[in-house]
Design a protein around this motif. Structure first.
Motif, PDB file in Angstrom:
ATOM      1  N   ASP A   7       7.912 -42.931 -14.026  1.00  0.00           N
ATOM      2  CA  ASP A   7       8.572 -44.106 -13.287  1.00  0.00           C
ATOM      3  C   ASP A   7       8.951 -43.449 -11.719  1.00  0.00           C
ATOM      4  O   ASP A   7       9.011 -42.058 -11.810  1.00  0.00           O
ATOM      5  CB  ASP A   7       9.923 -44.377 -14.087  1.00  0.00           C
ATOM      6  CG  ASP A   7       9.598 -45.418 -15.120  1.00  0.00           C
ATOM      7  OD1 ASP A   7       8.423 -46.009 -15.373  1.00  0.00           O
ATOM      8  OD2 ASP A   7      10.359 -45.584 -16.113  1.00  0.00           O
ATOM      9  N   THR A   8       9.276 -44.355 -11.104  1.00  0.00           N
ATOM     10  CA  THR A   8       9.807 -43.927  -9.677  1.00  0.00           C
ATOM     11  C   THR A   8      11.417 -44.314  -9.527  1.00  0.00           C
ATOM     12  O   THR A   8      11.632 -45.553  -9.786  1.00  0.00           O
ATOM     13  CB  THR A   8       8.755 -44.722  -8.736  1.00  0.00           C
ATOM     14  OG1 THR A   8       7.674 -44.286  -8.872  1.00  0.00           O
ATOM     15  CG2 THR A   8       9.328 -44.297  -7.259  1.00  0.00           C
ATOM     16  N   LEU A   9      11.991 -43.471  -8.810  1.00  0.00           N
ATOM     17  CA  LEU A   9      13.379 -43.922  -8.450  1.00  0.00           C
ATOM     18  C   LEU A   9      13.677 -44.245  -7.160  1.00  0.00           C
ATOM     19  O   LEU A   9      13.088 -43.454  -6.470  1.00  0.00           O
ATOM     20  CB  LEU A   9      14.307 -42.804  -8.852  1.00  0.00           C
ATOM     21  CG  LEU A   9      14.240 -42.314 -10.360  1.00  0.00           C
ATOM     22  CD1 LEU A   9      15.400 -40.833 -10.592  1.00  0.00           C
ATOM     23  CD2 LEU A   9      14.551 -43.374 -11.482  1.00  0.00           C
ATOM     24  N   ASP A  20      16.075 -44.689   2.819  1.00  0.00           N
ATOM     25  CA  ASP A  20      15.734 -44.670   1.114  1.00  0.00           C
ATOM     26  C   ASP A  20      14.827 -43.630   1.080  1.00  0.00           C
ATOM     27  O   ASP A  20      13.967 -43.298   1.843  1.00  0.00           O
ATOM     28  CB  ASP A  20      15.303 -45.988   0.944  1.00  0.00           C
ATOM     29  CG  ASP A  20      16.124 -47.131   0.951  1.00  0.00           C
ATOM     30  OD1 ASP A  20      17.398 -47.072   1.368  1.00  0.00           O
ATOM     31  OD2 ASP A  20      15.661 -48.470   0.957  1.00  0.00           O
ATOM     32  N   ARG A  21      14.954 -42.958  -0.301  1.00  0.00           N
ATOM     33  CA  ARG A  21      14.162 -41.847  -0.569  1.00  0.00           C
ATOM     34  C   ARG A  21      13.369 -42.365  -2.056  1.00  0.00           C
ATOM     35  O   ARG A  21      14.150 -43.160  -2.691  1.00  0.00           O
ATOM     36  CB  ARG A  21      14.923 -40.664  -1.030  1.00  0.00           C
ATOM     37  CG  ARG A  21      15.571 -40.182   0.468  1.00  0.00           C
ATOM     38  CD  ARG A  21      15.969 -38.831   0.303  1.00  0.00           C
ATOM     39  NE  ARG A  21      14.970 -37.587   0.190  1.00  0.00           N
ATOM     40  CZ  ARG A  21      15.322 -36.638  -0.342  1.00  0.00           C
ATOM     41  NH1 ARG A  21      16.671 -36.113  -0.619  1.00  0.00           N
ATOM     42  NH2 ARG A  21      14.331 -35.628  -0.494  1.00  0.00           N
ATOM     43  N   THR A  22      12.415 -42.109  -2.298  1.00  0.00           N
ATOM     44  CA  THR A  22      11.698 -42.250  -3.522  1.00  0.00           C
ATOM     45  C   THR A  22      11.369 -40.843  -4.389  1.00  0.00           C
ATOM     46  O   THR A  22      10.942 -39.874  -3.576  1.00  0.00           O
ATOM     47  CB  THR A  22      10.279 -43.073  -3.459  1.00  0.00           C
ATOM     48  OG1 THR A  22       9.539 -42.460  -2.606  1.00  0.00           O
ATOM     49  CG2 THR A  22      10.866 -44.389  -2.809  1.00  0.00           C
ATOM     50  N   ALA A  23      11.584 -40.772  -5.782  1.00  0.00           N
ATOM     51  CA  ALA A  23      11.141 -39.666  -6.240  1.00  0.00           C
ATOM     52  C   ALA A  23      10.633 -40.073  -7.661  1.00  0.00           C
ATOM     53  O   ALA A  23      10.916 -40.975  -8.188  1.00  0.00           O
ATOM     54  CB  ALA A  23      12.641 -38.912  -6.682  1.00  0.00           C
ATOM     55  N   SER A  24       9.640 -39.218  -8.012  1.00  0.00           N
ATOM     56  CA  SER A  24       8.651 -39.408  -9.201  1.00  0.00           C
ATOM     57  C   SER A  24       9.462 -38.844 -10.388  1.00  0.00           C
ATOM     58  O   SER A  24      10.056 -37.566 -10.279  1.00  0.00           O
ATOM     59  CB  SER A  24       7.613 -38.878  -9.231  1.00  0.00           C
ATOM     60  OG  SER A  24       6.710 -39.772  -8.157  1.00  0.00           O
ATOM     61  N   VAL A  25       9.751 -39.600 -11.697  1.00  0.00           N
ATOM     62  CA  VAL A  25      10.296 -38.876 -12.581  1.00  0.00           C
ATOM     63  C   VAL A  25       9.295 -37.873 -13.381  1.00  0.00           C
ATOM     64  O   VAL A  25       8.183 -38.379 -13.948  1.00  0.00           O
ATOM     65  CB  VAL A  25      10.721 -39.998 -13.544  1.00  0.00           C
ATOM     66  CG1 VAL A  25      11.522 -39.320 -14.895  1.00  0.00           C
ATOM     67  CG2 VAL A  25      12.055 -40.958 -12.985  1.00  0.00           C
ATOM     68  N   LEU A  26       9.733 -36.541 -13.491  1.00  0.00           N
ATOM     69  CA  LEU A  26       8.527 -35.812 -14.128  1.00  0.00           C
ATOM     70  C   LEU A  26       9.176 -35.158 -15.602  1.00  0.00           C
ATOM     71  O   LEU A  26       8.214 -35.068 -16.434  1.00  0.00           O
ATOM     72  CB  LEU A  26       8.869 -34.430 -13.396  1.00  0.00           C
ATOM     73  CG  LEU A  26       8.407 -34.511 -11.972  1.00  0.00           C
ATOM     74  CD1 LEU A  26       8.542 -33.104 -11.244  1.00  0.00           C
ATOM     75  CD2 LEU A  26       6.956 -34.820 -11.625  1.00  0.00           C
TER      76      LEU A  26
END
Length: 70
Positions: A7-9, A20-26
């Motif tokens: 998922d992406t946050l 805004d920033r996006t982060a991938s859930v590892l």
């Protein structure tokens, strides 16, 4: 908040001038998809341990909206 690996946050900037920033859930470290999460930020590639606040939205990858994967 519940998230799954992949998922992406989306973390909204909280003050003027912060984007805004996006982060991938590892990795999901909490039970049943709950935080904390190990994430990788897309803009600079660094990894962090994160317990998202109310300024964060989960963007589920297709097919995982119903709940966490076990």
């Amino acid at each position: 908040m519940q998230a799954n690996v992949g998922d992406t946050l989306l973390v909204h900037g909280r003050t003027v001038g912060h984007h805004d920033r996006t982060a991938s859930v590892l990795q999901v470290l909490g039970e049943n998809g709950l935080p904390p999460y190990r994430v990788k930020f897309e803009d600079d590639g660094h990894e962090a341990l994160m317990s998202p606040g109310p300024d964060t939205v989960v963007r589920h990858r297709p097919g995982t909206e119903a709940g966490p994967i076990f």
